[in-house]
Enzyme design. Structure first.
Site, PDB file in Angstrom:
ATOM      1  N   ASP A 105      10.658   5.299  -9.732  1.00  0.00           N
ATOM      2  CA  ASP A 105      10.367   5.895 -11.035  1.00  0.00           C
ATOM      3  C   ASP A 105      11.193   7.146 -11.296  1.00  0.00           C
ATOM      4  O   ASP A 105      11.578   7.437 -12.434  1.00  0.00           O
ATOM      5  CB  ASP A 105       8.879   6.233 -11.140  1.00  0.00           C
ATOM      6  CG  ASP A 105       8.022   5.013 -11.453  1.00  0.00           C
ATOM      7  OD1 ASP A 105       8.577   3.900 -11.518  1.00  0.00           O
ATOM      8  OD2 ASP A 105       6.796   5.169 -11.620  1.00  0.00           O
TER       9      ASP A 105
ATOM     10  N   LYS B 194      -0.727  -3.979  -3.366  1.00  0.00           N
ATOM     11  CA  LYS B 194      -2.013  -3.414  -2.926  1.00  0.00           C
ATOM     12  C   LYS B 194      -2.111  -2.008  -3.498  1.00  0.00           C
ATOM     13  O   LYS B 194      -1.578  -1.068  -2.952  1.00  0.00           O
ATOM     14  CB  LYS B 194      -2.081  -3.398  -1.399  1.00  0.00           C
ATOM     15  CG  LYS B 194      -3.232  -2.578  -0.820  1.00  0.00           C
ATOM     16  CD  LYS B 194      -4.592  -3.051  -1.287  1.00  0.00           C
ATOM     17  CE  LYS B 194      -5.707  -2.357  -0.546  1.00  0.00           C
ATOM     18  NZ  LYS B 194      -5.883  -0.959  -0.874  1.00  0.00           N
TER      19      LYS B 194
ATOM     20  N   SER C 200       0.801  -1.201   0.000  1.00  0.00           N
ATOM     21  CA  SER C 200       0.000   0.000   0.000  1.00  0.00           C
ATOM     22  C   SER C 200       0.842   1.263   0.000  1.00  0.00           C
ATOM     23  O   SER C 200       1.521   1.576  -0.968  1.00  0.00           O
ATOM     24  CB  SER C 200      -0.924  -0.075   1.207  1.00  0.00           C
ATOM     25  OG  SER C 200      -1.857   0.945   1.197  1.00  0.00           O
TER      26      SER C 200
END
Length: 430
Positions: free
Chosen positions: A326, A340, A315
């Site tokens: 990224d 999740k 999560s």
């Protein structure tokens, strides 16, 4: 995406058992605006209406949601308990373990859980959508479950001898919770082997951030372990980074292993401490509308960073690690994360009960949908069963050179620091 004034509730997340199991990149909390009188049928319809307006999938997972409304409103309800049972049955049709109803006691416990004061055994649980079994998201560090050796992805087959397959997460939470000092036995299946764990329930105080500096062959480095994205995590993380910066560390290892997530705004707040610019996370609702959260040009450090993750990193942990990966702000080391990638809104209903509804999915800055896929580390390094057991038996080794994954993270950080110094030398010489 989330306004703090509306009050975010722990997800995974939540699911803390203490922590209940609804893990979410974060849960948004808002009081129901509908007027609710003491009429069980009105409560059933109120829940139906909320799902109808806000559920992330406009097909309701291929369920005829209007027909379900007619079915459940035709039924007679003698009291609230009958209505509660019907609501749970209705929500099960969605086959979404994160969309769930909480009776007033469960809802109150969830609100208490988000404050960082828990009672129970210290695990996060969810329901596996495919097998309909209860699964451990992660044990909370230094809790009865953690000390006993319960691991992420363990399957809970029985609670005090009661078979759990098909059991509602809320019902499982009720069975596992109890007074501090009392015992509960969880039957755990790992691989093909089942083992009984007798756990003594305890009051659990969560301090989500632990940090220290450490002298190494490459100079002073900072180690920060974040165990949960609770309401106080951001402030504790800020203090940790500032203190380590004052010590002039050369780089950081951020440990998110077995961190089940928590509050969405907490993950965004912490990401801004490491990222100076760019997108952090996007949430996409049922209409395909995208809402972005971005860095705010207020990063506390730009020094080399390595992030440790494992299968219990879920999560909000995946939001943070995905954003850092990224943007190439950090190297991710460890094993694939939990996967999740959904956001739940938690609403209070008129009779004191509550409803968690999946309202959106979240994407990393590069548009990756990590739900069920997780974050793949840049450097994969998995612990053996013996190594994992050794760390659980001697918790002081976690995050030290007696921890094999920490050792690997240090190797990666060492290379990053070396490369950074070489780049600085080249820049000066030019």
């Amino acid at each position: 995406m989330v306004n703090k004034k509306r009050g975010l509730i722990l997800s995974a997340t939540v699911a803390v058992l203490t922590a209940v199991a609804v893990t979410g990149g974060g849960l948004r909390f808002s009081q129901s605006q509908a007027f609710f009188q003491d009429n069980p049928k009105e409560l059933v319809d109120e829940v139906w209406q909320i799902i109808n307006r806000t559920y992330v999938d406009v097909t309701f997972n291929q369920v005829d949601w209007r027909a379900i409304r007619q079915e459940y409103l035709k039924r007679p309800y003698g009291d609230k308990k009958e209505a509660y049972k019907a609501i749970r049955e209705m929500l099960e049709r969605l086959e979404d373990p994160y969309t769930r109803f909480m009776d007033p006691e469960e809802f109150k416990n969830m609100q208490i859980d988000t404050s960082g004061e828990l009672t129970g055994v210290g695990i996060q649980i969810t329901k596996d959508e495919e097998t309909n079994e209860l699964m451990v998201v992660a044990p909370i560090e230094n809790t009865p479950a953690f000390k006993a050796g319960i691991l992420s992805k363990d399957v809970i087959t029985k609670i005090n001898g009661k078979i759990t397959k098909g059991m509602d997460v809320g019902d499982a939470v009720k069975l596992i919770r109890g007074k501090p000092g009392s015992e509960v036995t969880l039957t755990i299946r790992r691989s093909a082997e089942e083992t009984d764990y007798s756990l003594v329930r305890a009051r659990i105080e969560l301090n989500p951030v632990r940090s220290r500096s450490q002298q190494t062959p490459i100079g002073l480095i900072g180690y920060i372990r974040l165990t949960q994205f609770s309401s106080q995590a951001g402030q504790e993380m800020r203090e940790a980074i500032k203190n380590l910066e004052a010590e002039q560390v050369n780089g950081y290892i951020l440990d998110l292993r077995s961190n089940p997530g928590g509050l969405l705004y907490s993950s965004i707040e912490i990401a801004r401490m490491w990222l100076d610019e760019g997108k952090i996370v996007s949430t996409v609702n049922r209409g395909g509308q995208e809402e972005q959260q971005r860095a705010s040009n207020r990063a506390l450090t730009d020094k080399p960073l390595v992030v440790l993750v494992d299968g219990g990193s879920a999560s909000a942990s995946e939001i943070l690690s995905g954003a850092l990966q990224d943007h190439r702000r950090a190297m991710i080391v460890g094993t694939q994360t939990f996967g999740k990638g959904l956001v739940q809104s938690v609403r209070g209903l008129g009779d004191g009960s509550g409803l968690a509804v999946t309202i959106a999915k979240y994407l990393t800055p590069n548009g990756r949908d990590i739900n069920k896929q997780g974050i793949d580390p840049d450097v994969i390094f998995e612990l053996s069963n013996d190594e994992r057991k050794a760390l659980q038996q001697d918790r002081e080794r976690i995050g030290s050179f007696g921890d094999p994954q920490f050792n690997k993270a240090f190797e990666v950080l060492k290379q990053q620091i070396t490369n950074s110094k070489e780049s600085n030398v080249q820049a000066i010489s030019q």
